[in-house]
Each structure stands twice: as C-alpha cells, then as structure tokens.
Design a protein around this motif. Structure first.
Motif, PDB file in Angstrom:
ATOM      1  N   LEU A  65     -19.616 108.686 -60.316  1.00 46.46           N
ATOM      2  CA  LEU A  65     -19.773 110.134 -60.265  1.00 46.46           C
ATOM      3  C   LEU A  65     -20.941 110.476 -59.352  1.00 46.46           C
ATOM      4  N   VAL A  66     -20.769 111.483 -58.473  1.00 47.80           N
ATOM      5  CA  VAL A  66     -21.779 111.778 -57.456  1.00 47.80           C
ATOM      6  C   VAL A  66     -22.171 113.261 -57.500  1.00 47.80           C
ATOM      7  N   ARG A  67     -23.462 113.507 -57.404  1.00 50.17           N
ATOM      8  CA  ARG A  67     -23.963 114.877 -57.419  1.00 50.17           C
ATOM      9  C   ARG A  67     -24.976 115.153 -56.313  1.00 50.17           C
ATOM     10  N   ASP A  68     -25.291 114.144 -55.528  1.00 50.76           N
ATOM     11  CA  ASP A  68     -26.334 114.284 -54.512  1.00 50.76           C
ATOM     12  C   ASP A  68     -25.777 113.866 -53.159  1.00 50.76           C
ATOM     13  N   PRO A  69     -25.481 114.819 -52.273  1.00 49.25           N
ATOM     14  CA  PRO A  69     -24.870 114.469 -50.983  1.00 49.25           C
ATOM     15  C   PRO A  69     -25.805 113.746 -50.030  1.00 49.25           C
ATOM     16  N   ARG A  70     -27.075 113.622 -50.363  1.00 46.32           N
ATOM     17  CA  ARG A  70     -27.957 112.810 -49.524  1.00 46.32           C
ATOM     18  C   ARG A  70     -27.536 111.336 -49.574  1.00 46.32           C
ATOM     19  N   TRP A  71     -26.950 110.940 -50.694  1.00 47.60           N
ATOM     20  CA  TRP A  71     -26.500 109.554 -50.864  1.00 47.60           C
ATOM     21  C   TRP A  71     -25.256 109.322 -50.028  1.00 47.60           C
ATOM     22  N   GLY A  72     -25.318 108.354 -49.110  1.00 49.06           N
ATOM     23  CA  GLY A  72     -24.213 108.151 -48.170  1.00 49.06           C
ATOM     24  C   GLY A  72     -22.926 107.713 -48.826  1.00 49.06           C
ATOM     25  N   ARG A  73     -23.018 107.088 -49.991  1.00 47.39           N
ATOM     26  CA  ARG A  73     -21.807 106.528 -50.603  1.00 47.39           C
ATOM     27  C   ARG A  73     -21.020 107.567 -51.407  1.00 47.39           C
ATOM     28  N   VAL A  74     -21.423 108.831 -51.325  1.00 44.76           N
ATOM     29  CA  VAL A  74     -20.556 109.850 -51.922  1.00 44.76           C
ATOM     30  C   VAL A  74     -19.174 109.823 -51.272  1.00 44.76           C
ATOM     31  N   MET A  75     -19.100 109.352 -50.032  1.00 43.92           N
ATOM     32  CA  MET A  75     -17.793 109.301 -49.347  1.00 43.92           C
ATOM     33  C   MET A  75     -16.802 108.359 -50.030  1.00 43.92           C
ATOM     34  N   MET A  97     -16.440 118.128 -54.563  1.00 46.49           N
ATOM     35  CA  MET A  97     -17.896 118.026 -54.599  1.00 46.49           C
ATOM     36  C   MET A  97     -18.463 119.277 -53.947  1.00 46.49           C
ATOM     37  N   SER A  98     -19.436 119.892 -54.592  1.00 48.88           N
ATOM     38  CA  SER A  98     -20.008 121.147 -54.116  1.00 48.88           C
ATOM     39  C   SER A  98     -20.738 120.966 -52.792  1.00 48.88           C
ATOM     40  N   PHE A  99     -20.671 121.992 -51.939  1.00 44.46           N
ATOM     41  CA  PHE A  99     -21.471 122.045 -50.720  1.00 44.46           C
ATOM     42  C   PHE A  99     -22.743 122.845 -51.016  1.00 44.46           C
ATOM     43  N   PRO A 100     -23.912 122.253 -50.844  1.00 47.32           N
ATOM     44  CA  PRO A 100     -25.139 122.967 -51.188  1.00 47.32           C
ATOM     45  C   PRO A 100     -25.450 124.093 -50.212  1.00 47.32           C
ATOM     46  N   TYR A 101     -26.122 125.093 -50.719  1.00 43.15           N
ATOM     47  CA  TYR A 101     -26.662 126.132 -49.839  1.00 43.15           C
ATOM     48  C   TYR A 101     -27.785 125.538 -49.001  1.00 43.15           C
ATOM     49  N   SER A 102     -28.554 124.634 -49.619  1.00 46.91           N
ATOM     50  CA  SER A 102     -29.667 123.976 -48.941  1.00 46.91           C
ATOM     51  C   SER A 102     -29.885 122.620 -49.601  1.00 46.91           C
ATOM     52  N   PRO A 158     -29.836 117.614 -56.701  1.00 49.82           N
ATOM     53  CA  PRO A 158     -28.400 117.627 -56.958  1.00 49.82           C
ATOM     54  C   PRO A 158     -27.902 118.996 -57.423  1.00 49.82           C
ATOM     55  N   VAL A 159     -26.795 119.444 -56.820  1.00 50.98           N
ATOM     56  CA  VAL A 159     -26.181 120.714 -57.189  1.00 50.98           C
ATOM     57  C   VAL A 159     -24.740 120.438 -57.576  1.00 50.98           C
ATOM     58  N   PRO A 194     -18.426 126.077 -53.840  1.00 52.61           N
ATOM     59  CA  PRO A 194     -18.484 125.392 -55.127  1.00 52.61           C
ATOM     60  C   PRO A 194     -17.343 124.407 -55.349  1.00 52.61           C
ATOM     61  N   PHE A 195     -17.504 123.600 -56.359  1.00 54.43           N
ATOM     62  CA  PHE A 195     -16.466 122.679 -56.808  1.00 54.43           C
ATOM     63  C   PHE A 195     -15.160 123.432 -57.044  1.00 54.43           C
ATOM     64  N   GLY A 196     -14.062 122.859 -56.551  1.00 57.78           N
ATOM     65  CA  GLY A 196     -12.751 123.470 -56.751  1.00 57.78           C
ATOM     66  C   GLY A 196     -12.370 124.495 -55.714  1.00 57.78           C
ATOM     67  N   TYR A 197     -13.269 124.792 -54.766  1.00 58.83           N
ATOM     68  CA  TYR A 197     -13.044 125.868 -53.790  1.00 58.83           C
ATOM     69  C   TYR A 197     -12.232 125.364 -52.608  1.00 58.83           C
ATOM     70  N   GLY A 198     -11.367 126.243 -52.104  1.00 59.17           N
ATOM     71  CA  GLY A 198     -10.614 125.962 -50.891  1.00 59.17           C
ATOM     72  C   GLY A 198      -9.655 127.104 -50.613  1.00 59.17           C
ATOM     73  N   LEU A 199      -9.574 127.518 -49.352  1.00 57.40           N
ATOM     74  CA  LEU A 199      -8.732 128.647 -48.966  1.00 57.40           C
ATOM     75  C   LEU A 199      -7.341 128.194 -48.544  1.00 57.40           C
ATOM     76  N   SER A 200      -6.445 129.152 -48.441  1.00 56.84           N
ATOM     77  CA  SER A 200      -5.070 128.938 -48.015  1.00 56.84           C
ATOM     78  C   SER A 200      -4.727 129.980 -46.954  1.00 56.84           C
ATOM     79  N   TYR A 201      -3.612 129.803 -46.266  1.00 55.78           N
ATOM     80  CA  TYR A 201      -3.133 130.832 -45.342  1.00 55.78           C
ATOM     81  C   TYR A 201      -2.370 131.939 -46.068  1.00 55.78           C
ATOM     82  N   THR A 202      -2.148 131.728 -47.343  1.00 47.40           N
ATOM     83  CA  THR A 202      -1.566 132.796 -48.147  1.00 47.40           C
ATOM     84  C   THR A 202      -2.567 133.173 -49.232  1.00 47.40           C
ATOM     85  N   THR A 203      -2.205 134.105 -50.089  1.00 41.09           N
ATOM     86  CA  THR A 203      -3.091 134.537 -51.171  1.00 41.09           C
ATOM     87  C   THR A 203      -2.358 134.395 -52.499  1.00 41.09           C
TER      88      THR A 203
END
Length: 722
Positions: A140-150, A552-557, A562-563, A597-606
């Motif tokens: 489980l990963v919460r810190d994107p500074r860690w390279g192995r989150v990939m 995995m969440s994208f941090p604001y900063s 960990p966010v 945030p976690f779970g976020y993603g857009l589509s070409y439809t609504t």
C-alpha cells in the motif's frame, strides 16, 4: 512425485545439499549460462565455490528458453541427486509484451483485464523457461516521493486486495502442475515496504501493529488466500526489527496465525543487510536470525552456505528448521512438476510465436487505454478533430522509454511511440514533431524549433514526463514536479494561446503546478507499455472514451504528502462549524485536499447519479443492507463509469477514516441509457481492528457514500444494531 517421495528425497540429502537449496544465485555462477565466469565486483566478493553452485536450489534472472535449458541440463549432470533448479524473475507487468505499470493497471479498476495481463505475462515467461515471478507487489502506497509506487496498484487496501487476487489467479491459474503456461507467484514485500519515512527507498517503517493490520496487511493476506506460493521479505523494519530477521512477523503472524506453508524468500541481499541494520553483528548472526525468522531462501548473499552448518552442528540452530525450509522448496518444485519435467513449459519454437504476438499486443493496448486517466479537459478540447493540424512537442514525442523502470525483458525498440501512433492515425501531412527539450535540459534552439512548430498547428500536444530512472526501485525524489526544462516549454507554448493538450508519461503522481494551470487538457498515460502510442492515440481521437480513475491521489503540493483519501478527521477538522478559522488542522498556504483525489477521472461523456436508496436504515449481524443508485449517461457518446461505494463509521472505539472504499462496479452505458447499480453491505464489512487488536464491529451510526470518486458523493445514514 508424491509427498512421501519428496520426504524420502530430503532424507537422502546431506546437510550441505539441504543448505544449498536455500541459496539463490544469478546466471553467471552456473555452467551453461552465456555469462558463466563473468563474475566481477560484488559478485566476486561472494566467493562461491563450484560445490556450492552444484547444490544451489534456484536461479534469479536467467533469460530465455535456450539459456535456461542449458543451465538446467548442466546442473542436472552436476547435482548428485538430480534436483532441478527453480528459475525466478521479476515479471511484474509483462515479460516481453509489456503492460502498463501496476499503478496504471490500478487506475483501470478492471480486475478482468488485470487478470488477463498476468495470464499473458505468465504464458510468455513460462514458454521462456521461468517458473516463479516476483509478483504481485501489493504494498500500500501513500507517498509519491517513493519511486516504487509505480509497482503498486495504489493507496487503498480494499482495491489493492482485489487486484492482488486477480493477479495471482492470472499468473497461477487453477493447476500449476498440469498447466505449463502458468507461473508461481511471490507476493511482495512483506511487510509495509510501501511506508518508508520521507518516501526514501529502503528507509525505516514505523507504525502501530493496529495500523499495520488494518491498512497494510490485507492485500498480502488476499494474495495468499488466492493461493500465492511464495512471500518475499521487505527491506524495511517492522516494529524496529528488519523484516528478514523478524520472527514475530514471519513465523508468528505469517506461518502460525495465517497458516502460510509456502516458501519465504529474502529480497536481494536482505539477509546480510541485517548487519548494517544493526541487529546482527556478523554474517553468522544474520544467518541465525533469518533462519529463526523463517526465511527459506537467501537471495544473493552467502550467510546460509557459510554459517548455517556450523550453527546447526554447534546446537545454536535446530536442524529441523533447515529440514522444514528445504522441504518447502522441494515441495514447490514438485508443485510445478519439475521432478517429472525439469524443462517445464520452455519451448524455443513457441517462444518466438508467443512473445509479442498480435493477440498479446492487442491486450496491452486495451489495458493501456483503460489505464489512462483524463485529469482535465477544459472547453471539451478532447477528443481532437481529425482534420486539425497537430504539433507534437516534448521529450516523449517520439521516445520509446515508455515501458517503465521494472520492465525487465521489455524491448524499447518494440514499443509504439506516441509519434508512431499519431502517424498511423493522421499520416505525416497533419503532424509536425519537435522535441522542444530534453527531460531535464533545454536549449534555445530546441525551444525555437518547438515554437515554430506550435505556431503552424491548430492543436498542440505536449508529451512530457519522467524518464524511467526517475521512478522505480531507488527512484525516490523530493521534488515531484516536472523538471524545469519541461515547465519552461509549457510556459512558452501557453503564451501562444492555442488549444494545448498535455500527455504525461511517469511512474508516480506528480505535483502538476505549472502544467494544469497552463494547459487545456491533461491525459495521465503513466508508463503505458508496448502499445502505449496507439492506446493514447485511441483516446486523443475518441476511438476510445477514457474511463480510468486514479488509484492514488495527486497532491496539491509535495508538502502535503503523504496525502490519501481515507485519512482521519482530527479533533479540529478544517470546516467544522464551531471551529475558529485559524485553529484547525490545515496548511496556511495550500489546501488540505489533493489536487486530484482517489477515484477521480473524467470521461468524454457525463454521468448523473440519482435516487440513492437504502433497503433499510438499520442492519444486524444477520442482515444485508442494499444500497442502490441510478446512474445515467447524460452525454452524447457511450462511456464506462466506475461507480464507487464508501462507508464511514461515525463513532468507533478507535478513530476511523473519513471514508473507506467497500465496493465498486464498472458499467457501460450508451447515450441516454441508465442503470440501477446495487451494492450489499454486511456487518462483516464494518469490522475493524480495535485497540486490543480484536477484529469486530461496533453498534452505532454509519454513513454510506456513492459516487464517481472519493469526493463527489451522495450519502445516507444507517445504524448497526447488535
């Protein structure tokens, strides 16, 4: 062989032969390898004798059917009892047909495709002679500074657990012995490797046992419940003791409490690393602590062959521990059918037909397109009109470094670049390509050429990101923004005021300041694998409607990390009605929330979410509560939506997260079509670890949430009565 025959074989073995089974070495040590004798530097320091090699039980990283057959043939001649070698390798997201990195696969939320990708990776690996893959990585990963989150599928223990089960099933199938197209799996890294302090690889991990059990252990347990045959120890400490010498973790929890009877293998050099950790004085004590902890195979150090015999003969280690470890390894070889066929699966002719076949390429193209996440699409700039002239600019415009840092056998020359994908779609007359900058440097000449190209285009596509060495193992970074050279390119192009799309190639969530505020659309493509260029083109032109959701969440900063979405509320939560504006848990200069945030993603439809209902507002341990909601495609094109279910325990014996993912369903809807999606909640799903480590639920009020991501949700309350 029958189990009784395996036990009889063990009785015939000398102590040296048993100890040899516990050692794993790389190909240069073995006759028959094309690299035999080419041992220099750190490998030479191991001082491995021919007698030790003859007794060795497994090989790490041998490559291809021809070499593996050669090594195995020679070993069977040299080994007194003709015990075959096990061949193991890091096949994490593809063998030679490379799928998107695991973090991207997590963003697909598609368990069937994840399973299929593992099945294809197993088929290619097995026909090439491999028996065991060091996968899935379920940390489980919460810190994107860690390279192995990939390498992980993300920040949520439930989602990681579901992917862990799917991957084990894909790699192993139902019958390892009789299905030569499968690989035994080794779940890693046990345990909590994904929580290093400061996001620095190999660093200290420090958490309570309750937190360990609640957040970090479930995915390992899920992989083992699905049948994973091996466990790899983590490099890090667990409660102050390195995992590789941690008896409480490996014997008490893994073996005694969970009942795991498979093989435990150290990570590379981890047994000897007990010395710099400061828990072993020398190699002898490292061997003692590792065997006491239950480590069966020592990878690439020689503490066992050099010291285990003396430890047993002096009475410091019970010989029964050696017998148990050797027997487990022999049993694994037997489960793979190696005593009947030591060349299990490998076939040089089939190897050429299977690897990188069109069928496999199509599968990775599909998963890559499902893994891309549309983060931004201002003014509905995407999909692109095919009649528009495109300027493709950036260091990834025609880079084939799109396989990711853990694609061991991946051939970059076989990868479809973004340029190639676009050329196949557009031809050359509507496409201008300029590099614009290097990943970490830029010249005035490059910038001028890029600007000239951009001025001639209707739409600009910026292909930006990290080179593969910037993430992966030992790829920790304190600054997770794009390099300054690329931000300068973005700034210059933005000044033209033309429609601009950014495609990102990277192995971690990034701080996207300087990108999201200066571009119209952002497509997160990660390292998309062999067919990446075609998959991305499919999305850019609307042949595929993006459906990926962040795992995995994208941090604001970077200052937030960990966010993660399932955090605690604190006693002074931001936004509380009776709180003073300053004296709450917050930053003064940035938001608390992730940028994406976690779970976020857009589509070409609504999609609209309406008519959320509960079948009852109370539940008992014997009941099931049904949650239903109507999801409608309110746009003009068909699309896939991942409907997500979250629950919050409002009052617990210990503090509970603000939300926890408890279920999800992927649905396909035509324009105007609607579907009623129903989830079930049981009392068992409401249990958690209490302060005394009991795992149970509490009476009280809960909130259930449904929505397209972890933030944009509808909610209703219910009560658990016991």
């Amino acid at each position: 062989m029958e189990n009784q025959q395996i036990e009889e074989l063990l009785k015939q073995m000398t102590m040296d032969e048993k100890i040899g089974q516990l050692l794993q070495l790389t190909p240069p040590f073995f006759k028959g390898s094309s690299e035999h004798g080419k041992i220099t530097g750190p490998l030479a320091q191991l001082k491995i004798s021919d007698d030790i090699v003859k007794n060795t039980g497994s090989v790490l990283g041998a490559s291809g059917a021809k070499e593996i057959r050669s090594i195995q043939e020679q070993h069977l001649k040299d080994n007194r009892l003709g015990i075959p070698l096990l061949f193991m390798a890091d096949i994490t997201h593809g063998y030679e047909t490379i799928f998107p990195i695991p973090l991207a696969i997590g963003c697909s939320w598609d368990l069937n495709l994840a399973q299929k990708s593992a099945e294809i990776a197993a088929k290619e690996g097995a026909v090439s002679g491999t028996h065991v893959t060091f996968a899935p990585m379920v940390d489980l990963v919460r810190d994107p500074r860690w390279g192995r989150v990939m390498e992980s599928t993300g920040e949520d223990s439930y989602l990681n657990s579901e992917f862990a089960k799917a991957q084990v099933k894909g790699f192993q199938g139902e019958d390892l012995k009789n299905d030569p197209n499968r690989l035994a799996t080794c779940v890693k890294h046990f345990a909590a490797y994904g929580a290093p302090e400061g996001g620095r690889d190999y660093n200290t991990v420090n958490m309570s046992e309750r937190q360990l059990r609640e957040s970090y252990l479930p995915a390992y347990r899920a992989a083992l419940d699905a049948g994973s045959k091996l466990v790899m120890t983590a490099f890090n400490t667990v409660d102050g003791i390195p995992a590789t010498g941690n008896k409480k973790l490996m014997r008490d929890l893994l073996r005694d409490e969970w009942g795991f009877d498979g093989v435990v293998i150290s990570d590379w050099g981890a047994v000897k690393e007990l010395i710099p950790h400061g828990v072993a004085e020398d190699e002898r004590e490292a061997a003692y602590k590792a065997i006491q902890a239950g480590v069966d195979i020592e990878m690439m150090t020689t503490c066992y062959p050099n010291h285990l015999k003396e430890l047993i003969e002096s009475g410091h280690v019970a010989e029964e521990l050696l017998n148990e470890a050797a027997l487990r390894i022999l049993q694994l070889k037997n489960e793979l059918g190696l005593f009947e066929n030591p060349y299990r699966g490998l076939d040089e002719v089939q190897e050429k037909e299977v690897i990188l076949s069109e069928e496999h390429r199509e599968a990775t193209r599909e998963l890559a397109s499902k893994s891309c996440v549309l983060l931004q699409n201002n003014y509905n700039i995407l999909p692109i009109n095919p009649s528009q002239k495109i300027a493709l600019i950036g260091p990834f415009a025609e880079s084939n470094d799109i396989l990711g840092p853990w694609s061991w056998k991946g051939d970059k020359n076989a990868a479809i670049t973004l340029r190639k994908g676009l050329e196949e779609k557009l031809g050359n007359n509507r496409l201008i390509v300029k590099k614009g900058c290097e990943i970490e440097s830029i010249t005035d000449e490059q910038l001028n050429h890029a600007m000239t190209a951009a001025e001639q285009a209707d739409v600009i596509i910026l292909a930006l990101g990290e080179h593969s060495d910037m993430s992966g193992e030992a790829g920790s970074r304190s600054n997770i923004k794009l390099p300054d050279s690329q931000l300068k390119l973005v700034e210059k192009v933005h000044g033209l005021g033309k429609p601009t799309i950014t495609v990102l190639f990277n192995g971690r969530p990034l701080d996207l300041h300087g990108v999201y505020d200066k571009t119209d659309a952002i497509l997160e493509a990660w390292f998309p694998g062999t067919e990446g260029g075609r998959a991305i083109t499919d999305i850019l032109y609307g042949d595929v409607n993006p459906s990926g959701k962040l795992s995995m969440s994208f941090p604001y900063s970077v200052g937030q990390v960990p966010v993660y979405y399932n955090h605690y509320n604190t006693g002074r939560p931001q936004g509380a009605e009776d709180a003073q504006v300053r004296y709450v848990s917050q930053y003064l200069d940035i938001p608390n929330e992730a940028l994406f945030p976690f779970g976020y993603g857009l589509s070409y439809t609504t999609f609209s979410y309406q008519n959320m209902k509960l079948s009852t507002d109370t539940i008992t341990p014997d009941d099931k509560l049904e949650v239903s909601i109507t999801v409608k495609n309110t746009g003009n094109i068909a699309g896939e939506e991942t409907v997500q279910l979250y629950v919050r325990d409002l009052v617990g014996e210990v503090v509970r997260p603000v939300k926890e993912l408890k279920g999800f369903e992927k649905i396909h809807l035509e324009p105007g079509e609607e579907k009623n999606v129903t989830f079930e909640i049981t009392e068992e799903q409401l249990r958690y670890y209490h302060s005394d480590l009991s795992f149970e639920s509490d009476e009280g009020t809960f909130e259930v949430y449904v929505g397209p991501n972890s933030c944009d949700v509808q909610s209703l309350p219910f009560r658990l009565i016991k």
